[in-house]
Enzyme design. Structure first.
Site, PDB file in Angstrom:
ATOM      1  N   ARG A   1       0.826  -1.217   0.000  1.00 41.28           N
ATOM      2  CA  ARG A   1       0.000   0.000   0.000  1.00 41.28           C
ATOM      3  C   ARG A   1       0.855   1.261   0.000  1.00 41.28           C
ATOM      4  O   ARG A   1       0.464   2.288  -0.583  1.00 41.28           O
ATOM      5  CB  ARG A   1      -0.914  -0.016   1.236  1.00 41.28           C
ATOM      6  CG  ARG A   1      -1.906   1.134   1.303  1.00 41.28           C
ATOM      7  CD  ARG A   1      -2.570   1.209   2.662  1.00 41.28           C
ATOM      8  NE  ARG A   1      -3.685   2.139   2.687  1.00 41.28           N
ATOM      9  CZ  ARG A   1      -4.198   2.668   3.784  1.00 41.28           C
ATOM     10  NH1 ARG A   1      -3.680   2.330   4.977  1.00 41.28           N
ATOM     11  NH2 ARG A   1      -5.215   3.508   3.738  1.00 41.28           N
TER      12      ARG A   1
ATOM     13  N   ASN B   1      -7.207   6.901  -0.374  1.00 38.71           N
ATOM     14  CA  ASN B   1      -6.794   5.509  -0.498  1.00 38.71           C
ATOM     15  C   ASN B   1      -7.578   4.787   0.598  1.00 38.71           C
ATOM     16  O   ASN B   1      -7.441   5.097   1.773  1.00 38.71           O
ATOM     17  CB  ASN B   1      -5.280   5.400  -0.281  1.00 38.71           C
ATOM     18  CG  ASN B   1      -4.766   3.973  -0.314  1.00 38.71           C
ATOM     19  OD1 ASN B   1      -4.990   3.214   0.627  1.00 38.71           O
ATOM     20  ND2 ASN B   1      -4.046   3.634  -1.356  1.00 38.71           N
ATOM     21  N   SER B   2      -8.430   3.846   0.213  1.00 36.49           N
ATOM     22  CA  SER B   2      -9.402   3.278   1.141  1.00 36.49           C
ATOM     23  C   SER B   2      -8.758   2.493   2.277  1.00 36.49           C
ATOM     24  O   SER B   2      -7.628   2.005   2.175  1.00 36.49           O
ATOM     25  CB  SER B   2     -10.368   2.359   0.389  1.00 36.49           C
ATOM     26  OG  SER B   2     -11.145   3.086  -0.520  1.00 36.49           O
ATOM     27  N   GLN B   3      -9.511   2.365   3.358  1.00 41.83           N
ATOM     28  CA  GLN B   3      -9.099   1.587   4.517  1.00 41.83           C
ATOM     29  C   GLN B   3      -8.821   0.139   4.096  1.00 41.83           C
ATOM     30  O   GLN B   3      -9.625  -0.479   3.401  1.00 41.83           O
ATOM     31  CB  GLN B   3     -10.227   1.625   5.548  1.00 41.83           C
ATOM     32  CG  GLN B   3      -9.945   0.866   6.822  1.00 41.83           C
ATOM     33  CD  GLN B   3     -11.108   0.990   7.799  1.00 41.83           C
ATOM     34  OE1 GLN B   3     -12.132   1.614   7.504  1.00 41.83           O
ATOM     35  NE2 GLN B   3     -10.949   0.400   8.965  1.00 41.83           N
ATOM     36  N   PRO B   4      -7.685  -0.429   4.481  1.00 36.37           N
ATOM     37  CA  PRO B   4      -7.350  -1.797   4.067  1.00 36.37           C
ATOM     38  C   PRO B   4      -8.421  -2.835   4.392  1.00 36.37           C
ATOM     39  O   PRO B   4      -8.689  -3.719   3.567  1.00 36.37           O
ATOM     40  CB  PRO B   4      -6.043  -2.066   4.820  1.00 36.37           C
ATOM     41  CG  PRO B   4      -5.397  -0.727   4.914  1.00 36.37           C
ATOM     42  CD  PRO B   4      -6.532   0.232   5.148  1.00 36.37           C
TER      43      PRO B   4
END
Length: 202
Positions: free
Chosen positions: A20, A46-49
């Site tokens: 990431r 950038n979205s939450q994993p």
């Protein structure tokens, strides 16, 4: 090994192999391991994993499939999808913010190897949602929140295809069977809005 167990194994391998950090602005890379969305500029994140993992688990990408990644943003999900599709697959990422395209392409190129699908990130065309010229897609991932399921995206989905999309803060999994679409809900999520331009007239 069951299909579900195999899918989970492949997803964990894809996440482990696709750093990431590469897809974040340099000043935020130290936060890559945190389980939260991170800004990438221009009102995008950038979205939450955990969210990405959950969406990809619902999408259930198979090797060799053709996938549309709508709202590619930083390019992280496009790279993950390329890993899940394998070398016989194809991934088309679409992003409407022109300023994000160059860094996303550079980050994506840095993750390509013999185990990934052919993948690219395109600038969205005004008045067009998705990439209908490349349809049909076996899988469609939408990383922006819609007010309703876009009919134009259903039209780009192959028979037997699956789309995962947040609609009014509910994560939906849609599966197309001929002209019928089966939908199921999978929890509450908040995303940036999906912008749908009116169709252009010629």
């Amino acid at each position: 090994m069951s299909h579900r167990a195999e899918s989970e194994r492949r997803l964990e391998e894809a996440l482990a192999a696709t750093d990431r950090q590469r897809f974040l602005p340099e000043e935020l890379r130290r936060l890559a391991g945190e389980d939260r969305p991170l800004p990438i500029g221009h009102g995008q994140t950038n979205s939450q994993p955990t969210t990405v993992r959950n969406m990809l688990a619902l999408l259930d990408v198979r090797p060799g499939q053709r996938v549309l990644d709508l709202g590619a943003g930083s390019g992280w999900t496009t790279a993950l999808l390329a890993r899940l599709c394998g070398p016989e697959g194809r991934v088309i990422g679409v992003e409407r913010r022109a300023e994000l395209i160059s860094p996303a392409r550079a980050a994506l190129a840095g993750t390509a190897d013999a185990g990934t699908a052919s993948a690219e990130i395109r600038l969205a065309h005004p008045g067009v949602l998705g990439a209908p010229e490349g349809a049909p897609y076996d899988r469609i991932l939408v990383s922006a929140q819609a007010d309703a399921v876009p009919r134009s995206l259903i039209a780009q989905l192959a028979d037997g295809g699956v789309m995962v999309i947040p609609v009014r803060e509910r994560m939906l999994r849609l599966e197309r069977r001929g002209e019928e679409v089966a939908a199921s809900e999978h929890g509450a999520y908040v995303f940036v809005p999906l912008v749908e331009d009116p169709p252009t007239t010629r």
